[in-house]
Write a protein that holds these residues in place. Structure first.
Motif, PDB file in Angstrom:
ATOM      1  N   UNK A  71       0.661  -1.226   0.018  1.00 41.24           N
ATOM      2  CA  UNK A  71       0.000   0.127  -0.130  1.00 41.24           C
ATOM      3  C   UNK A  71       0.782   1.073  -0.140  1.00 41.24           C
ATOM      4  N   UNK A  72       2.120   1.208   0.237  1.00 33.96           N
ATOM      5  CA  UNK A  72       2.918   2.480   0.288  1.00 33.96           C
ATOM      6  C   UNK A  72       3.277   2.592  -1.180  1.00 33.96           C
ATOM      7  N   UNK A  73       3.216   1.924  -2.083  1.00 31.85           N
ATOM      8  CA  UNK A  73       3.419   1.862  -3.425  1.00 31.85           C
ATOM      9  C   UNK A  73       2.236   2.394  -4.245  1.00 31.85           C
ATOM     10  N   UNK A  74       1.223   2.473  -3.648  1.00 27.30           N
ATOM     11  CA  UNK A  74      -0.001   2.691  -4.500  1.00 27.30           C
ATOM     12  C   UNK A  74      -1.030   3.604  -3.652  1.00 27.30           C
ATOM     13  N   UNK A  75      -1.337   4.848  -4.571  1.00 23.21           N
ATOM     14  CA  UNK A  75      -2.336   5.854  -3.937  1.00 23.21           C
ATOM     15  C   UNK A  75      -3.167   5.828  -4.790  1.00 23.21           C
ATOM     16  N   UNK A  76      -4.677   6.049  -4.148  1.00 19.66           N
ATOM     17  CA  UNK A  76      -5.628   5.938  -4.931  1.00 19.66           C
ATOM     18  C   UNK A  76      -6.595   7.342  -4.516  1.00 19.66           C
ATOM     19  N   UNK A  77      -6.919   8.106  -5.517  1.00 20.65           N
ATOM     20  CA  UNK A  77      -7.920   9.195  -5.263  1.00 20.65           C
ATOM     21  C   UNK A  77      -9.039   9.164  -5.816  1.00 20.65           C
ATOM     22  N   UNK A  78     -10.371   9.229  -5.504  1.00 24.42           N
ATOM     23  CA  UNK A  78     -11.426   9.332  -6.198  1.00 24.42           C
ATOM     24  C   UNK A  78     -12.349  10.748  -5.928  1.00 24.42           C
ATOM     25  N   UNK A  79     -12.877  11.375  -6.988  1.00 21.47           N
ATOM     26  CA  UNK A  79     -13.630  12.236  -6.837  1.00 21.47           C
ATOM     27  C   UNK A  79     -14.892  12.121  -6.209  1.00 21.47           C
ATOM     28  N   UNK A  80     -15.234  13.288  -5.223  1.00 19.54           N
ATOM     29  CA  UNK A  80     -16.455  12.907  -4.343  1.00 19.54           C
ATOM     30  C   UNK A  80     -17.608  13.863  -4.594  1.00 19.54           C
ATOM     31  N   UNK A 119     -13.692 -13.489  -0.570  1.00 22.38           N
ATOM     32  CA  UNK A 119     -13.693 -13.671  -1.890  1.00 22.38           C
ATOM     33  C   UNK A 119     -12.368 -14.098  -2.604  1.00 22.38           C
ATOM     34  N   UNK A 120     -11.749 -15.098  -1.995  1.00 22.26           N
ATOM     35  CA  UNK A 120     -10.730 -15.900  -2.439  1.00 22.26           C
ATOM     36  C   UNK A 120      -9.323 -14.998  -2.363  1.00 22.26           C
ATOM     37  N   UNK A 121      -9.224 -14.001  -1.535  1.00 26.73           N
ATOM     38  CA  UNK A 121      -8.095 -13.220  -1.460  1.00 26.73           C
ATOM     39  C   UNK A 121      -8.237 -12.028  -2.053  1.00 26.73           C
ATOM     40  N   UNK A 122      -9.395 -11.346  -1.627  1.00 26.49           N
ATOM     41  CA  UNK A 122      -9.576  -9.943  -1.877  1.00 26.49           C
ATOM     42  C   UNK A 122      -8.533  -9.060  -1.571  1.00 26.49           C
ATOM     43  N   UNK A 123      -8.197  -8.033  -2.501  1.00 28.10           N
ATOM     44  CA  UNK A 123      -7.164  -7.177  -1.897  1.00 28.10           C
ATOM     45  C   UNK A 123      -7.867  -5.887  -1.741  1.00 28.10           C
ATOM     46  N   UNK A 124      -8.026  -5.401  -0.266  1.00 25.10           N
ATOM     47  CA  UNK A 124      -8.292  -4.034  -0.021  1.00 25.10           C
ATOM     48  C   UNK A 124      -7.366  -2.819  -0.083  1.00 25.10           C
ATOM     49  N   UNK A 125      -7.605  -2.100  -0.866  1.00 22.84           N
ATOM     50  CA  UNK A 125      -6.699  -0.862  -1.098  1.00 22.84           C
ATOM     51  C   UNK A 125      -7.474   0.255  -0.886  1.00 22.84           C
ATOM     52  N   UNK A 126      -6.827   1.143   0.087  1.00 16.60           N
ATOM     53  CA  UNK A 126      -7.606   2.348   0.511  1.00 16.60           C
ATOM     54  C   UNK A 126      -7.835   3.587  -0.620  1.00 16.60           C
ATOM     55  N   UNK A 127      -8.885   3.988  -0.544  1.00 12.48           N
ATOM     56  CA  UNK A 127      -9.323   4.898  -1.702  1.00 12.48           C
ATOM     57  C   UNK A 127      -9.430   6.160  -0.968  1.00 12.48           C
ATOM     58  N   UNK A 128      -8.845   7.329  -1.333  1.00 11.12           N
ATOM     59  CA  UNK A 128      -9.093   8.525  -0.482  1.00 11.12           C
ATOM     60  C   UNK A 128      -9.990   9.528  -1.059  1.00 11.12           C
ATOM     61  N   UNK A 129     -10.924  10.048  -0.511  1.00  9.18           N
ATOM     62  CA  UNK A 129     -11.839  10.937  -1.174  1.00  9.18           C
ATOM     63  C   UNK A 129     -12.103  12.077   0.152  1.00  9.18           C
ATOM     64  N   UNK A 130     -12.152  13.388  -0.618  1.00 10.58           N
ATOM     65  CA  UNK A 130     -12.618  14.456   0.096  1.00 10.58           C
ATOM     66  C   UNK A 130     -14.018  14.596   0.398  1.00 10.58           C
ATOM     67  N   UNK A 131     -14.539  15.432   1.397  1.00  6.48           N
ATOM     68  CA  UNK A 131     -15.991  15.491   1.563  1.00  6.48           C
ATOM     69  C   UNK A 131     -16.478  16.273   0.327  1.00  6.48           C
ATOM     70  N   UNK A 132     -17.556  16.002  -0.249  1.00  5.27           N
ATOM     71  CA  UNK A 132     -18.002  16.236  -1.339  1.00  5.27           C
ATOM     72  C   UNK A 132     -18.195  17.726  -1.466  1.00  5.27           C
TER      73      UNK A 132
END
Length: 430
Positions: A71-80, A119-132
């Protein structure tokens, strides 16, 4: 051949239900993802995995953990903001394709029991979102007075009026197929037509040929005019200028060898694509990019480093327009090949909006005691505050006049004070 040391991906969300934006403020309506949208985004993630996580790929990211995510290699941001629900769902679907379940995603307990994630080893990766309501990086154009003025200027321009006049016949005949929605070039009827054509079989059988293509063409013209600007630092490019901060910051992190970051995913909507295509001058040689990108499109920034003694980093820009296309390389700023990261930073860093204060300045908004407000809103709130304090004064005077003859329980005074405080602080009933 240079090695890929990191990648930044800007991805558009997949298919979702009909989405309406006010043509003068771009205030969004509610929309949610569909199973088709989830599949589109999953396919994009699977494609990205084959490109960047496959050791046999020429674009493989050096040093990334491909099977079990680190997780320190991958960062995810999603629009809110607008379309936030479908954007978040699309981000999750992309990640499912990028990092599929792995049976080695487990933990061994003290008693020797091995537990694999669901789910057979599902990988949980944090997704960062700001308040809408505060997502200024990925939705900076709402509640922005300067951008609203820009919209009015676009609509008042001779070019826009000319296109609207030439489109008059189409908007007259399409009226029977949009069921009471306004049929002018200012209003986005394409989204409704496209959504119905995709999900409503009866509608698909009834819609005349070429109507969807015409509606799409006018929507492309409309959105390209709104989300671009003649000046790189103009307000029309605000969608690109705010996301640019994340781009520049990520490039700087990846180029620093001690930072583990390898991959950044920015899941968003179509607006930043248009602005960035103009800001990086991609539309000069590829005018087809001056349009709305297809669902599940992706814009990739590949950070390259040649073998020693070459120590400089270079940037390669690729774009994939929807699920049916491959990545294509696009030169930027007139270059015929890759661009040095230092030049990229130099050309764009002064136009990035990197803070709330800069956003306020660009939009003509200022922070007051009550938070972010426009000048008109601040005046109204001050008048409201004055009215409340006047009410408190009248109440106090009346209470002191009565207190000689009437006993008033202290809790009633406190309750009244609390009510007035709520009116002042939150604006209830004002």
């Amino acid at each position: 051949m240079p090695d890929v040391h990191g990648v930044l991906i800007i991805a558009r969300n997949g298919d979702r239900t009909e989405f309406y934006q006010d043509p003068y403020t771009y205030e969004p309506s509610y929309s949610e993802s569909t199973p088709l949208g989830a599949v589109e985004s999953y396919q994009l993630g699977y494609y990205l995995r084959s490109m960047y996580l496959n050791p046999s790929s020429p674009s493989h990211i050096q040093g990334i953990h491909a099977d079990l995510v680190q997780n320190d290699q991958v960062v995810v941001h999603a629009k809110a903001g607008g379309e936030g629900t479908s954007v978040f769902d699309s981000a999750i679907a992309v990640l499912q394709g990028l990092f599929p379940p792995n049976s080695n995603n487990l933990i061994e307990l003290a008693n020797g029991t091995k537990v694999v994630t669901p789910l057979g080893g599902y990988q949980y990766i944090p997704v960062e979102m700001a308040p809408s309501s505060a997502d200024r990086a990925l939705e900076p154009w709402t509640e922005c007075p300067a951008f609203e003025q820009h919209i009015k200027s676009v609509y008042a321009s001779e070019g826009f009026k000319e296109i609207g006049k030439s489109a008059g016949h189409f908007f007259d005949v399409v009226r029977d197929y949009v069921f009471g929605r306004p049929t002018t070039i200012e209003n986005a009827i394409y989204d409704f037509i496209n959504s119905q054509l995709t999900h409503n079989q009866t509608y698909a059988y009834r819609l005349p040929p070429t109507f969807i293509e015409q509606a799409h063409g006018y929507a492309n013209y409309h959105e390209n005019a709104i989300f671009s600007d003649k000046e790189m630092g103009g307000i029309g490019n605000i969608a690109g200028r705010t996301i640019l901060h994340s781009i520049l910051h990520t490039l700087q992190r990846i180029t620093f060898d001690e930072d583990p970051l390898k991959l950044l995913l920015l899941e968003t909507t179509y607006q930043p694509f248009i602005s960035l295509f103009h800001m990086m001058e991609m539309v000069n040689e590829h005018p087809q990019l001056a349009a709305i990108p297809n669902r599940a499109s992706a814009l990739a920034f590949e950070l390259l480093r040649g073998p020693p003694p070459e120590l400089r980093e270079f940037l390669r820009i690729k774009f994939k327009n929807g699920t049916n296309e491959e990545f294509q390389t696009y030169p930027i700023f007139g270059h015929k090949g890759d661009i040095a990261v230092t030049e990229f930073l130099y050309r764009l860093e002064n136009f990035a909006i990197s803070s709330q204060k800069q956003w306020e300045s660009a939009c003509g908004v200022h922070s007051g005691y009550f938070g972010i407000t426009s000048a008109a809103e601040s005046t109204n709130m001050l008048l409201a505050a004055f009215s409340v304090f006047s009410l408190l004064g009248v109440f106090a005077l009346s209470w002191f006049k009565r207190r000689r003859s009437t006993y008033v329980p202290i809790r009633e005074v406190v309750s009244c004070f609390n009510l007035c405080y709520a009116l002042l602080t939150y604006g209830y009933g004002l």
